[in-house]
Design a protein around this motif. Structure first.
Motif, PDB file in Angstrom:
ATOM      1  N   HIS A 107      -3.215  10.025  -9.752  1.00 53.38           N
ATOM      2  CA  HIS A 107      -3.876   9.587 -11.139  1.00 53.38           C
ATOM      3  C   HIS A 107      -5.197   9.149 -10.300  1.00 53.38           C
ATOM      4  O   HIS A 107      -5.447   7.754 -10.400  1.00 53.38           O
ATOM      5  N   ARG A 108      -6.451   9.727 -10.366  1.00 59.42           N
ATOM      6  CA  ARG A 108      -7.594   9.337 -10.103  1.00 59.42           C
ATOM      7  C   ARG A 108      -8.511   8.467 -10.995  1.00 59.42           C
ATOM      8  O   ARG A 108      -9.342   7.814 -10.587  1.00 59.42           O
TER       9      ARG A 108
ATOM     10  N   THR B  60      -1.125   2.355 -18.233  1.00 63.37           N
ATOM     11  CA  THR B  60      -1.167   2.542 -16.871  1.00 63.37           C
ATOM     12  C   THR B  60      -0.035   1.759 -16.172  1.00 63.37           C
ATOM     13  O   THR B  60       0.610   2.279 -15.016  1.00 63.37           O
ATOM     14  N   ALA B  61       0.074   0.610 -16.502  1.00 60.24           N
ATOM     15  CA  ALA B  61       1.183  -0.373 -15.771  1.00 60.24           C
ATOM     16  C   ALA B  61       2.661   0.221 -16.046  1.00 60.24           C
ATOM     17  O   ALA B  61       3.546   0.330 -15.059  1.00 60.24           O
TER      18      ALA B  61
ATOM     19  N   PRO C  28       0.704  -1.283   0.086  1.00 59.30           N
ATOM     20  CA  PRO C  28       0.051  -0.094   0.086  1.00 59.30           C
ATOM     21  C   PRO C  28       0.800   1.092   0.157  1.00 59.30           C
ATOM     22  O   PRO C  28       0.582   2.462  -0.580  1.00 59.30           O
ATOM     23  N   TYR C  29       1.951   1.354   0.550  1.00 57.79           N
ATOM     24  CA  TYR C  29       2.708   2.483   0.874  1.00 57.79           C
ATOM     25  C   TYR C  29       3.438   2.926  -0.477  1.00 57.79           C
ATOM     26  O   TYR C  29       3.631   3.971  -0.891  1.00 57.79           O
ATOM     27  N   PHE C  30       3.603   1.799  -1.317  1.00 62.22           N
ATOM     28  CA  PHE C  30       4.311   1.882  -2.926  1.00 62.22           C
ATOM     29  C   PHE C  30       3.145   2.363  -4.013  1.00 62.22           C
ATOM     30  O   PHE C  30       3.288   2.323  -4.856  1.00 62.22           O
ATOM     31  N   LEU C  31       1.633   2.407  -3.358  1.00 68.17           N
ATOM     32  CA  LEU C  31       0.488   2.563  -4.310  1.00 68.17           C
ATOM     33  C   LEU C  31      -0.184   3.934  -4.062  1.00 68.17           C
ATOM     34  O   LEU C  31      -0.517   4.621  -4.775  1.00 68.17           O
ATOM     35  N   SER C  32      -0.001   4.264  -2.684  1.00 62.32           N
ATOM     36  CA  SER C  32      -0.971   5.374  -2.230  1.00 62.32           C
ATOM     37  C   SER C  32      -0.544   6.686  -3.069  1.00 62.32           C
ATOM     38  O   SER C  32      -1.760   7.261  -3.489  1.00 62.32           O
ATOM     39  N   ASP C  33       0.668   7.122  -3.161  1.00 64.92           N
ATOM     40  CA  ASP C  33       1.011   8.339  -3.892  1.00 64.92           C
ATOM     41  C   ASP C  33       0.513   8.245  -5.281  1.00 64.92           C
ATOM     42  O   ASP C  33       0.027   9.270  -5.957  1.00 64.92           O
ATOM     43  N   PHE C  34       0.753   7.218  -5.915  1.00 66.21           N
ATOM     44  CA  PHE C  34       0.512   7.183  -7.417  1.00 66.21           C
ATOM     45  C   PHE C  34      -1.125   7.050  -7.629  1.00 66.21           C
ATOM     46  O   PHE C  34      -1.541   7.902  -8.508  1.00 66.21           O
TER      47      PHE C  34
END
Length: 307
Positions: free
Chosen positions: A118-119, A281-282, A108-114
């Motif tokens: 990018h909503r 996206t990936a 989750p920490y490597f995903l939240s900012d991204f």
């Protein structure tokens, strides 16, 4: 036919979960609202979509075909939404990641900012066991997977994220004799293991075997949380990833027991099939990880250095 996208979405969720109650919870709707929409949808077909036997809901063969068509329609609608955002210069699309169970404390920490930036990105993160993670890679069901041991049977690309440290851990309720050899912990107390196939269990068994340690008393638990609670309760000791016990160490519920050649250190890796054609996206997420991983580690995992 005059069904709505909302009805298609509800019906698809019902077929996935085989339950109106579970579908209502997953969609954050009331059970009566889901039942009403299912009835309105069913009224447009002369052939039953579902049936109830006893108290169990079953999807008919016809209903399953309609569900497959509904999924295709909803995917096309989602693709239109993604394209609209893309034309506006925004990153948009679906990002699917499978994560081994202990990785839920990392990913989750490597995903939240991204995802916050990018909503238009829809995230699907499946937290499961190692065997299921490997299977999802083999079947090309995900964009990326998070593993601490890279499966050698697949041809994979990877980005190393951060260290994964495993220590000998015990609860603080019971006291062991510190004057006795720590090797006696393994011999005199139950050792708690994860289930077969778990990377944590494999690391623990390899360590014990390489150091010729006898563990006559063994227990097996099938989740990291269950294992942690068992150790806290004093059922025994285990070799555990420190990533999942930060709060318990801070609160004094668990203690690290120093032991020669521990911690075991592996690496959390973000992996994907070499042959996979990554979506825009990936690819955007991969660029983000490579640029930001050092900052994310510094901001969220600096506490690692205390141990």
């Amino acid at each position: 036919m005059n069904y709505t996208l909302h009805q298609l979405q509800i019906f698809l969720k019902i077929t996935e979960l085989k339950s109106i109650t579970k579908a209502s919870e997953a969609l954050f709707l009331s059970q009566p609202a889901v039942s009403i929409q299912l009835k309105k949808f069913q009224d447009q077909f002369s052939i039953p979509l579902t049936e109830v036997v006893g108290r169990q809901l079953y999807v008919t063969d016809f209903g399953q075909e309609i569900a497959e068509a509904a999924e295709k329609i909803l995917n096309e609608v989602q693709a239109i939404n993604y394209k609209t955002l893309s034309y506006k210069g925004q990153v948009a699309g679906r990002l699917k990641i499978s994560v081994v169970s202990t990785g839920k404390y990392v990913m989750p920490y490597f995903l939240s900012d991204f995802t916050n930036k990018h909503r238009g990105v829809d995230l699907n993160m499946d937290v499961t066991n190692k065997q299921s993670v490997v299977k999802s890679l083999e079947k090309n069901e995900v964009d990326f997977s998070l593993v601490s041991v890279v499966p050698d049977q697949l041809s994979l690309e990877r980005v190393e994220l951060m260290a994964n440290k495993l220590y000998l851990v015990g609860g603080t309720k019971g006291k062991f004799n510190r004057n006795v050899s720590k090797k006696k912990i393994f011999e005199n107390y139950p050792m708690l293991y994860r289930e077969n196939g778990s990377a944590t269990r494999n690391a623990m068994e390899s360590f014990i075997a390489s150091h010729h340690i006898d563990t006559p008393k063994r227990m097996e638990l099938t989740s990291n949380e269950a294992l942690k609670q068992a150790v806290i309760a004093g059922l025994g000791y285990s070799i555990m990833p420190i990533i999942g016990i930060k709060n318990e160490l801070k609160n004094g519920d668990l203690q690290i027991i120093p032991y020669k050649d521990l911690p075991i250190v592996t690496t959390w890796n973000l992996v994907w099939q070499k042959s996979k054609n990554l979506s825009p996206t990936a690819l955007a997420y991969l660029d983000f990880i490579k640029a930001e991983k050092a900052r994310i580690i510094e901001e969220n995992f600096a506490w690692y250095d205390q141990y």
